[in-house]
Design an enzyme around this catalytic site. Structure first.
Site, PDB file in Angstrom:
ATOM      1  N   HIS A  60       0.867  -1.188   0.000  1.00 44.35           N
ATOM      2  CA  HIS A  60       0.000   0.000   0.000  1.00 44.35           C
ATOM      3  C   HIS A  60       0.895   1.227   0.000  1.00 44.35           C
ATOM      4  O   HIS A  60       1.554   1.513   0.993  1.00 44.35           O
ATOM      5  CB  HIS A  60      -0.908  -0.016   1.236  1.00 44.35           C
ATOM      6  CG  HIS A  60      -1.858  -1.178   1.243  1.00 44.35           C
ATOM      7  ND1 HIS A  60      -3.095  -1.118   0.640  1.00 44.35           N
ATOM      8  CD2 HIS A  60      -1.742  -2.439   1.746  1.00 44.35           C
ATOM      9  CE1 HIS A  60      -3.717  -2.281   0.788  1.00 44.35           C
ATOM     10  NE2 HIS A  60      -2.916  -3.098   1.452  1.00 44.35           N
ATOM     11  N   ARG A  62      -0.306   4.223  -0.652  1.00 46.44           N
ATOM     12  CA  ARG A  62      -1.181   5.260  -0.077  1.00 46.44           C
ATOM     13  C   ARG A  62      -1.411   6.495  -0.937  1.00 46.44           C
ATOM     14  O   ARG A  62      -2.187   7.364  -0.564  1.00 46.44           O
ATOM     15  CB  ARG A  62      -0.650   5.721   1.295  1.00 46.44           C
ATOM     16  CG  ARG A  62      -0.484   4.613   2.312  1.00 46.44           C
ATOM     17  CD  ARG A  62      -1.806   3.999   2.679  1.00 46.44           C
ATOM     18  NE  ARG A  62      -1.710   3.110   3.835  1.00 46.44           N
ATOM     19  CZ  ARG A  62      -2.523   2.094   4.046  1.00 46.44           C
ATOM     20  NH1 ARG A  62      -3.473   1.810   3.184  1.00 46.44           N
ATOM     21  NH2 ARG A  62      -2.402   1.346   5.116  1.00 46.44           N
ATOM     22  N   ASN A  92      -6.593   0.735  -2.985  1.00 46.68           N
ATOM     23  CA  ASN A  92      -7.520   1.344  -2.019  1.00 46.68           C
ATOM     24  C   ASN A  92      -7.024   2.724  -1.600  1.00 46.68           C
ATOM     25  O   ASN A  92      -6.802   3.018  -0.435  1.00 46.68           O
ATOM     26  CB  ASN A  92      -7.749   0.427  -0.799  1.00 46.68           C
ATOM     27  CG  ASN A  92      -6.477   0.086  -0.065  1.00 46.68           C
ATOM     28  OD1 ASN A  92      -5.391   0.175  -0.614  1.00 46.68           O
ATOM     29  ND2 ASN A  92      -6.597  -0.285   1.189  1.00 46.68           N
ATOM     30  N   HIS A 177      -9.001  -9.906  -1.636  1.00 47.61           N
ATOM     31  CA  HIS A 177      -8.995  -9.753  -0.186  1.00 47.61           C
ATOM     32  C   HIS A 177     -10.283 -10.444   0.255  1.00 47.61           C
ATOM     33  O   HIS A 177     -11.369  -9.997  -0.094  1.00 47.61           O
ATOM     34  CB  HIS A 177      -9.006  -8.261   0.134  1.00 47.61           C
ATOM     35  CG  HIS A 177      -9.293  -7.912   1.557  1.00 47.61           C
ATOM     36  ND1 HIS A 177      -8.341  -7.344   2.374  1.00 47.61           N
ATOM     37  CD2 HIS A 177     -10.407  -8.044   2.312  1.00 47.61           C
ATOM     38  CE1 HIS A 177      -8.875  -7.130   3.580  1.00 47.61           C
ATOM     39  NE2 HIS A 177     -10.125  -7.539   3.563  1.00 47.61           N
ATOM     40  N   ASN A 276      -5.157  -6.788   9.109  1.00 50.10           N
ATOM     41  CA  ASN A 276      -6.276  -7.503   8.531  1.00 50.10           C
ATOM     42  C   ASN A 276      -5.801  -8.320   7.342  1.00 50.10           C
ATOM     43  O   ASN A 276      -5.305  -7.741   6.370  1.00 50.10           O
ATOM     44  CB  ASN A 276      -7.340  -6.494   8.072  1.00 50.10           C
ATOM     45  CG  ASN A 276      -8.642  -7.179   7.712  1.00 50.10           C
ATOM     46  OD1 ASN A 276      -8.803  -8.368   7.958  1.00 50.10           O
ATOM     47  ND2 ASN A 276      -9.554  -6.435   7.119  1.00 50.10           N
ATOM     48  N   ASP A 303       2.169  -7.106   2.387  1.00 50.74           N
ATOM     49  CA  ASP A 303       1.004  -6.299   2.776  1.00 50.74           C
ATOM     50  C   ASP A 303       1.464  -5.064   3.561  1.00 50.74           C
ATOM     51  O   ASP A 303       0.863  -4.686   4.565  1.00 50.74           O
ATOM     52  CB  ASP A 303      -0.017  -7.124   3.587  1.00 50.74           C
ATOM     53  CG  ASP A 303      -1.360  -6.409   3.723  1.00 50.74           C
ATOM     54  OD1 ASP A 303      -1.549  -5.350   3.102  1.00 50.74           O
ATOM     55  OD2 ASP A 303      -2.216  -6.918   4.470  1.00 50.74           O
ATOM     56  N   PHE A 321      -6.230  -0.951  10.666  1.00 47.47           N
ATOM     57  CA  PHE A 321      -5.533  -2.222  10.452  1.00 47.47           C
ATOM     58  C   PHE A 321      -4.259  -2.000   9.636  1.00 47.47           C
ATOM     59  O   PHE A 321      -4.239  -1.172   8.731  1.00 47.47           O
ATOM     60  CB  PHE A 321      -6.427  -3.167   9.645  1.00 47.47           C
ATOM     61  CG  PHE A 321      -7.623  -3.709  10.379  1.00 47.47           C
ATOM     62  CD1 PHE A 321      -7.483  -4.789  11.239  1.00 47.47           C
ATOM     63  CD2 PHE A 321      -8.886  -3.159  10.196  1.00 47.47           C
ATOM     64  CE1 PHE A 321      -8.584  -5.323  11.896  1.00 47.47           C
ATOM     65  CE2 PHE A 321      -9.999  -3.681  10.854  1.00 47.47           C
ATOM     66  CZ  PHE A 321      -9.852  -4.762  11.715  1.00 47.47           C
TER      67      PHE A 321
HETATM   68 ZN   LIG Z   1      -6.121  -6.965   2.098  1.00 46.95          ZN
END
Ligand SMILES: [Zn+2]
Length: 427
Positions: A60, A62, A92, A177, A276, A303, A321
């Protein structure tokens, strides 16, 4: 531009071989003992492991929208420090790369600010809301590496099947996911001992495994490549193992933290243990290792999920998370799995290089003439403590602070250029 890496320790089937690697125009041109050449740049690698640049298909970064936590610039520099030369960025973000325009913006931003290769994921559904599929063809054309709504599960089986059928036609992977929203139970930890002890709601294993079982059957029907993100329960491992037996095109990844920790390791109400999926039971942890060793789980991905200090200071129930992973993954696993004889060094390197490359048909992860010169030099002997204050990531959120590790990358080369060097930093 040419470069010669001298006296590196190359992993072969029979142990180590001392070799030189000659690089020209960003590609490996020769590998062999004592190459003579008039390279413009000479790197002495005596005593260091020389391996393909590592690949992490779950990070991620971001950006856009979460620049306080991480940016493409800081995240890729952290990746380079961790020995990675390829990462795949999760969608995301705000906004989500769910349109051609957004994907093009992201590609441009990567071009301008990333220090290593970034493969961008696009979302399966518009804004990851699970309501409407994105335009897969358009997104693939704009450079989407694969499709995922990571961060949330695709709740509707009908929507998932439609997505898989479209993805199969376009030959692009669906990456999932797995989390059924009706089973989350507003949980923050695994539903078991620790959650009870701390009086916190727990997330049951079925929340994940039910989605994986459903998706495997849907993938069988659709005939697409289906990939399971951060697998965490023994039932999930069993489902993937069975699917592979039946020839269903499913692959899976596991994180370093799920391999190294379980709920028993959580110390107090510390949100650096909140991620998560959550840290599960000891039995689950053991099943993941078994799955990795027998080929059920294809590769390791971090992750990497940076958050700010303030966010993580909120305690387990309120904090978001996720933990960071790029700068610690290799030394942690080398020290705790390879040195403890649970994996060989070759297996560990493969789980971070050729295995993820093969799972997704990527032309990276091997040292051979003609390949891009993505290379990491690793010091297997020097021991150092994990110190989050030294991270290049903006995130400091790790449960591994203070762990003593060996196997630290000392130089990362991408396409024949030194991107990061220990003691020098960004080159
Ligand atoms: Zn995930």
């Amino acid at each position: 531009m040419s470069m010669l890496i001298k006296n590196g320790k190359l992993l072969t089937e029979n142990g180590f071989e001392t070799v030189d690697i000659f690089i020209e125009n960003g590609k490996i041109s020769k590998i062999g003992p004592q190459l003579s050449s008039d390279a413009e740049q000479i790197i002495e690698a005596e005593g260091k492991l020389v391996a393909p640049g590592l690949i992490d298909l779950h990070v991620h970064l971001r950006e856009p929208g979460g620049e306080k936590k991480e940016t493409i610039a800081t995240g890729t520099l952290a990746a380079a420090k961790g020995g990675f030369t390829t990462v795949a960025a999760m969608p995301n973000t705000r906004p989500v790369p769910d349109s051609k325009a957004q994907m093009e913006w992201l590609q441009e931003r990567i071009q301008e600010t990333a220090s290593i290769r970034v493969l961008p994921y696009a979302s399966i559904t518009v804004r990851e809301l699970g309501q409407e599929l994105t335009d897969f063809a358009e997104l693939k054309e704009a450079g989407a590496f694969a499709l995922t709504d990571d961060g949330v599960g695709v709740q509707s089986a009908g929507m998932m099947l439609k997505a898989m059928k479209k993805a199969a036609k376009l030959d692009i992977a669906i990456v999932a996911h797995c989390e059924d929203n009706t089973l989350i139970n507003k949980g923050s930890l695994h539903e078991w001992k620790k959650a009870e002890e701390l009086g916190i709601n727990g997330i049951p294993s079925v929340c994940e495994s039910v989605h994986i079982a459903r998706d495997i059957l849907l993938a069988e029907e659709a005939g697409c490549h289906y990939h399971v993100c951060h697998i965490s329960t023994k039932e999930s491992v069993r489902a993937v193992r069975d699917a592979k037996k039946y020839g269903i095109k499913v692959t899976a990844e596991v994180t370093p933290h799920h391999l190294l920790l379980c709920e028993d390791d959580i110390l107090g109400n510390d949100a650096n243990y909140k991620m998560n999926p959550p840290l599960r039971s000891k039995e689950d942890q053991e099943a993941l290792m078994e799955g990795l060793l027998d080929g059920t789980i294809d590769f390791i991905a971090t992750d990497h999920a940076p958050h700010t200090r303030q966010e993580k200071a909120e305690g387990i129930e309120l904090a978001p998370f996720g933990i960071v992973g790029l700068e610690t993954a290799f030394p942690l696993l080398y020290t705790n799995l390879v040195e403890k004889k649970m994996l060989t060094l070759k297996e560990l390197v493969d789980f971070f290089t050729i295995k993820p490359a093969k799972a997704f048909g990527l032309p990276y992860g091997e040292l051979k003439p003609g390949a891009l010169a993505d290379i990491v030099l690793i010091d297997l002997n020097q021991e150092e403590e994990i110190n989050p204050d030294e991270f290049l990531s903006k995130g400091r959120n790790t449960p591994f602070a203070g762990w003593n590790c060996k196997g630290w990358p000392v130089m990362t080369i991408a396409k024949g250029k030194i991107i990061w060097e220990k003691g020098v930093g960004k080159v």
